[in-house]
Write a protein that holds these residues in place. Sequence first.
Motif, PDB file in Angstrom:
ATOM      1  N   PHE A 133      45.969  33.247  42.290  1.00 21.09           N
ATOM      2  CA  PHE A 133      44.533  33.298  42.555  1.00 21.09           C
ATOM      3  C   PHE A 133      43.940  34.617  42.076  1.00 21.09           C
ATOM      4  O   PHE A 133      42.790  34.658  41.613  1.00 21.09           O
ATOM      5  N   LEU A 134      44.701  35.692  42.181  1.00 18.81           N
ATOM      6  CA  LEU A 134      44.241  36.976  41.647  1.00 18.81           C
ATOM      7  C   LEU A 134      44.035  36.884  40.130  1.00 18.81           C
ATOM      8  O   LEU A 134      43.024  37.369  39.595  1.00 18.81           O
ATOM      9  N   LEU A 135      44.980  36.248  39.444  1.00 22.52           N
ATOM     10  CA  LEU A 135      44.844  36.074  37.996  1.00 22.52           C
ATOM     11  C   LEU A 135      43.653  35.180  37.653  1.00 22.52           C
ATOM     12  O   LEU A 135      42.946  35.426  36.664  1.00 22.52           O
ATOM     13  N   MET A 136      43.426  34.164  38.464  1.00 21.13           N
ATOM     14  CA  MET A 136      42.256  33.314  38.230  1.00 21.13           C
ATOM     15  C   MET A 136      40.971  34.135  38.302  1.00 21.13           C
ATOM     16  O   MET A 136      40.081  34.015  37.454  1.00 21.13           O
ATOM     17  N   GLY A 137      40.855  34.994  39.328  1.00 25.22           N
ATOM     18  CA  GLY A 137      39.664  35.822  39.461  1.00 25.22           C
ATOM     19  C   GLY A 137      39.505  36.802  38.316  1.00 25.22           C
ATOM     20  O   GLY A 137      38.403  36.981  37.780  1.00 25.22           O
ATOM     21  N   LEU A 138      40.600  37.440  37.925  1.00 29.18           N
ATOM     22  CA  LEU A 138      40.545  38.383  36.804  1.00 29.18           C
ATOM     23  C   LEU A 138      40.136  37.683  35.508  1.00 29.18           C
ATOM     24  O   LEU A 138      39.230  38.137  34.792  1.00 29.18           O
ATOM     25  N   ASN A 139      40.807  36.581  35.201  1.00 27.18           N
ATOM     26  CA  ASN A 139      40.501  35.861  33.956  1.00 27.18           C
ATOM     27  C   ASN A 139      39.070  35.343  33.949  1.00 27.18           C
ATOM     28  O   ASN A 139      38.368  35.407  32.926  1.00 27.18           O
ATOM     29  N   GLY A 140      38.626  34.812  35.090  1.00 28.36           N
ATOM     30  CA  GLY A 140      37.265  34.306  35.167  1.00 28.36           C
ATOM     31  C   GLY A 140      36.227  35.392  34.979  1.00 28.36           C
ATOM     32  O   GLY A 140      35.191  35.178  34.336  1.00 28.36           O
ATOM     33  N   ALA A 141      36.498  36.578  35.531  1.00 31.99           N
ATOM     34  CA  ALA A 141      35.568  37.699  35.371  1.00 31.99           C
ATOM     35  C   ALA A 141      35.428  38.099  33.904  1.00 31.99           C
ATOM     36  O   ALA A 141      34.347  38.501  33.465  1.00 31.99           O
ATOM     37  N   PHE A 142      36.506  37.991  33.145  1.00 25.98           N
ATOM     38  CA  PHE A 142      36.441  38.342  31.722  1.00 25.98           C
ATOM     39  C   PHE A 142      35.752  37.261  30.893  1.00 25.98           C
ATOM     40  O   PHE A 142      35.190  37.560  29.835  1.00 25.98           O
ATOM     41  N   LEU A 143      35.780  36.020  31.363  1.00 26.74           N
ATOM     42  CA  LEU A 143      35.279  34.907  30.559  1.00 26.74           C
ATOM     43  C   LEU A 143      33.863  34.479  30.912  1.00 26.74           C
ATOM     44  O   LEU A 143      33.176  33.882  30.071  1.00 26.74           O
ATOM     45  N   THR A 144      33.401  34.728  32.116  1.00 27.17           N
ATOM     46  CA  THR A 144      32.127  34.165  32.540  1.00 27.17           C
ATOM     47  C   THR A 144      30.958  34.817  31.817  1.00 27.17           C
ATOM     48  O   THR A 144      30.997  35.993  31.436  1.00 27.17           O
ATOM     49  N   ASN A 145      29.905  34.035  31.654  1.00 29.80           N
ATOM     50  CA  ASN A 145      28.677  34.510  31.008  1.00 29.80           C
ATOM     51  C   ASN A 145      27.504  34.477  31.988  1.00 29.80           C
ATOM     52  O   ASN A 145      26.353  34.551  31.579  1.00 29.80           O
ATOM     53  N   ASP A 146      27.797  34.408  33.268  1.00 29.89           N
ATOM     54  CA  ASP A 146      26.770  34.241  34.285  1.00 29.89           C
ATOM     55  C   ASP A 146      27.021  35.225  35.422  1.00 29.89           C
ATOM     56  O   ASP A 146      28.163  35.363  35.896  1.00 29.89           O
ATOM     57  N   LEU A 147      25.984  35.939  35.870  1.00 30.43           N
ATOM     58  CA  LEU A 147      26.164  36.970  36.888  1.00 30.43           C
ATOM     59  C   LEU A 147      26.587  36.386  38.227  1.00 30.43           C
ATOM     60  O   LEU A 147      27.401  36.990  38.937  1.00 30.43           O
ATOM     61  N   PHE A 148      26.063  35.220  38.600  1.00 32.85           N
ATOM     62  CA  PHE A 148      26.484  34.655  39.884  1.00 32.85           C
ATOM     63  C   PHE A 148      27.933  34.205  39.834  1.00 32.85           C
ATOM     64  O   PHE A 148      28.679  34.399  40.793  1.00 32.85           O
ATOM     65  N   ASN A 149      28.329  33.604  38.724  1.00 33.29           N
ATOM     66  CA  ASN A 149      29.733  33.203  38.610  1.00 33.29           C
ATOM     67  C   ASN A 149      30.646  34.422  38.492  1.00 33.29           C
ATOM     68  O   ASN A 149      31.798  34.376  38.911  1.00 33.29           O
ATOM     69  N   LEU A 150      30.122  35.524  37.935  1.00 30.31           N
ATOM     70  CA  LEU A 150      30.882  36.766  37.958  1.00 30.31           C
ATOM     71  C   LEU A 150      31.118  37.195  39.397  1.00 30.31           C
ATOM     72  O   LEU A 150      32.220  37.647  39.748  1.00 30.31           O
ATOM     73  N   PHE A 151      30.116  37.051  40.246  1.00 31.71           N
ATOM     74  CA  PHE A 151      30.285  37.353  41.670  1.00 31.71           C
ATOM     75  C   PHE A 151      31.351  36.451  42.287  1.00 31.71           C
ATOM     76  O   PHE A 151      32.205  36.917  43.062  1.00 31.71           O
TER      77      PHE A 151
END
Length: 541
Positions: free
Chosen positions: A124-142
């Motif tokens: 789950f930590l890796l999911m959060g890290l990878n998602g933070a690098f890939l997202t293009n949306d500030l709310f999804n970054l949150f």
Amino acid sequence: MSSLPWMQHLIVVPVLLPLVVGALLIPVNQRHHALKSTLGVASTVLQLAVALALLLATDRESWPGGIGVYFAANWAAPFGIALMVDRLAALMLALTSTIALAVLVFSARRWDRVGVSFHSLFQFLLMGLNGAFLTNDLFNLFVFFEVMLAASYGLVLHGYNVRRIRAGMQYIAVNLAASLLFLIGVSLIYAATGTLNVADLAARVDGLGAQDAWLLRVGAAVLALAFLTKGAMWPLGFWLPTTYASASAPVGAMLVLMTKVGVYAVLRVWSTVFGDGAGALDGFGLAALTFGGMATLLFGAIGMLASQDGGRMAGYAAIISSGTLLAVIGHSGGAVLASGLYYLLGSTLAMAAFMLLLELTERIRPPGASLVAITMEAFAIEDKPEDPVGVDIPGTLAFLGLSFTACALVIAGMPPLSGFVAKFGIFHTMLAAAHDGVPGTTWLLIGLMILGGLAAIISLMRLGVRTFWAAGVVTPPRLRLSEAVPVGTLVLLCVLLTVQAGALFDFLERTTDGLLRSGDYSARVLGEPPVQRAPIPGGPR
């Protein structure tokens, strides 16, 4: 319905794969530890393979401009969830997977046995890290930040003892406050612009009225506080040294990555939203970032000199690294960004190796010299890692000594390794860009970077002398190959960065060029069409 090219589906894999594997591992009993470990390592290997494939695809420009876009639920930007990968995002994915794989192998048969949820939390930590690098949306970054932090809360307390619980409570409280600031900042930005899609936000900034532009400034400043708390800028990074010193070695290595996520978020949002196309808001906040980074550098240097514990030294070294990156981003913008990214790679790999190495070097000391953090310190723990029962590896002390020296040289920025190459590149580019005389802030930043390097080498030399020479007669520690190989691999990667510096700088210059073309970035994301539904034969048209 028509389908996307298979390569485009790889963009979402770094998010979905750890999510699915982490969920599958939750009900698996600890008696099946080998299965859990195998699945965790296999998932991380696949993530590394996907990251490398995306790195090649973006650099070869398999997508227009080297930017791949993926729409969740096939809703086009800015209305749906858009994932985006460019050279920088792919590079961060590869760095994350590399360190994560080394940490998992290092943890095998020891740290991952403390508590049944280690592998689930790690995925789950890796999911959060990878998602933070890939997202293009500030709310999804949150959202991805919160997934990353929620998993890290459990991992920081992993192998709990009184010291770790105290540091963990502080870590949780600080990050909850930062998350509240994140939400407030996002709300203000949405109120000012009507969008949270980063590409759409960049396209709207120049057309804002005076009142909305003022509100955007306030929202961006609050959002920056949240990012910089996670990036450990002074005075927001006071929590970091204690957390590093208290966390287990594998978790400490992952915290090094998490600190860089805050720096990445600042770089991504500010280069896109407040870049050349922002009009009156061009370069907003960069001066504050410069002086904040320099203050962080000074704070980290003083902290390293004052520290005696290796974990606290590592924490202050991470603060120096963050301060250097933030000051470079704020002071020089794109002119020196390639050297800054090179510094990020080398310092992150060296810091992760150093965190793992600290546990191994503790075994050199005689039993009465100090309390070993993961055994004697944890006397009140019901479930603790077993004592080391490794094998006698030939040249163990030489291996540990050389690895320690290499990490120290990279962290301090001393020749001949990548830390020195990065700092030399930063100095050279900053001085070459000053056509009408070198500003005082440039000399101040160079002086602070040199001071930070001197503080690091003095502190680490003191720790090395105390560990390898001043401990009296020592017996070479018994190490597992699963412990030695990850540390050696990370150190070798630091050496490889030095040997391949020319090719890597060419790649990083292409990365920087793409990052700074915010107009192309916005056009690419907003212009990507959703997948069109093919007509059903014989059905309504």
